[in-house]
Design a protein around this motif. Structure first.
Motif, short mmCIF file in Angstrom:
data_model
loop_
_atom_site.label_atom_id
_atom_site.label_comp_id
_atom_site.label_asym_id
_atom_site.label_seq_id
_atom_site.Cartn_x
_atom_site.Cartn_y
_atom_site.Cartn_z
N VAL A 68 16.03 81.76 -35.30
CA VAL A 68 16.05 80.71 -34.29
C VAL A 68 17.51 80.46 -33.89
O VAL A 68 18.40 80.54 -34.75
N GLU A 113 4.89 70.39 -34.46
CA GLU A 113 5.98 71.19 -33.89
C GLU A 113 6.82 71.81 -35.01
O GLU A 113 7.23 72.96 -34.93
N GLU A 127 18.49 71.08 -34.93
CA GLU A 127 17.52 70.04 -34.60
C GLU A 127 16.38 70.04 -35.61
O GLU A 127 15.95 68.97 -36.07
N ILE A 128 15.90 71.23 -35.94
CA ILE A 128 14.80 71.35 -36.89
C ILE A 128 15.23 70.84 -38.27
O ILE A 128 14.49 70.15 -38.96
N TYR A 162 7.77 76.29 -37.77
CA TYR A 162 9.03 76.80 -38.32
C TYR A 162 8.98 76.95 -39.83
O TYR A 162 10.00 77.02 -40.49
N SER A 194 21.53 76.15 -32.49
CA SER A 194 21.39 74.79 -31.96
C SER A 194 19.99 74.24 -32.22
O SER A 194 19.82 73.08 -32.60
N LYS A 195 18.97 75.08 -32.05
CA LYS A 195 17.59 74.65 -32.32
C LYS A 195 17.38 74.47 -33.82
O LYS A 195 16.71 73.53 -34.26
#
Length: 137
Positions: free
Chosen positions: A64, A44, A71-72, A48, A67-68
């Motif tokens: 992106v 996943e 997380e990344i 990125y 917020s995402k």
């Protein structure tokens, strides 16, 4: 004979419960399950990353949602690499500049790094708090 059959049935049920409970506990601790979860997480995260003009891999979170991207960031090797340089803030900043794609997230990250550096160097926060603030942007 009726009592013996009931006792045998109860012992059998207790044995079956123990065996099923024990086996399900072992399956929950299966290391291959953990490996597959790690592999899935790595797969996943791989989407990125992209190569820059020099052929180096960079964290591509420029387009992106923030917020995402946060997380990344928490799962990325770039974050671990950056924290390994602590408290060399100039090297940490250079790592972010070269390994995180330009965009809103990188601007927020650099701003947070400057804030943490100022607070850490002034003695307002300790090393653990500083790392936590960088880790949990």
């Amino acid at each position: 004979m009726g009592k013996g059959l009931i006792i045998l049935f109860l012992v059998g049920m207790a044995f079956a419960y123990f065996v099923f409970h024990f086996v399900s506990g072992i399956e929950g601790d299966d290391p291959t399950t953990q490996l597959s979860q790690d592999a899935r997480k790595a797969k996943e995260l791989a989407k990125y990353y992209k190569k820059d003009a020099l052929g180096d891999w960079i964290l591509a979170v420029g387009k992106v949602p923030t917020s995402k991207a946060k997380e990344i960031w928490r799962e990325s090797p770039v974050m671990k690499q950056t924290l390994a340089l602590f408290p060399k803030f100039n090297l940490m900043k250079e790592t972010i500049m070269t390994q995180v794609e330009e965009g809103e997230f990188r601007r927020q990250l650099l701003k947070r790094l400057d804030d943490v550096a100022n607070r850490y160097l002034s003695g307002e926060i300790d090393a653990e708090k500083a790392k936590e603030l960088i880790r949990n942007l």
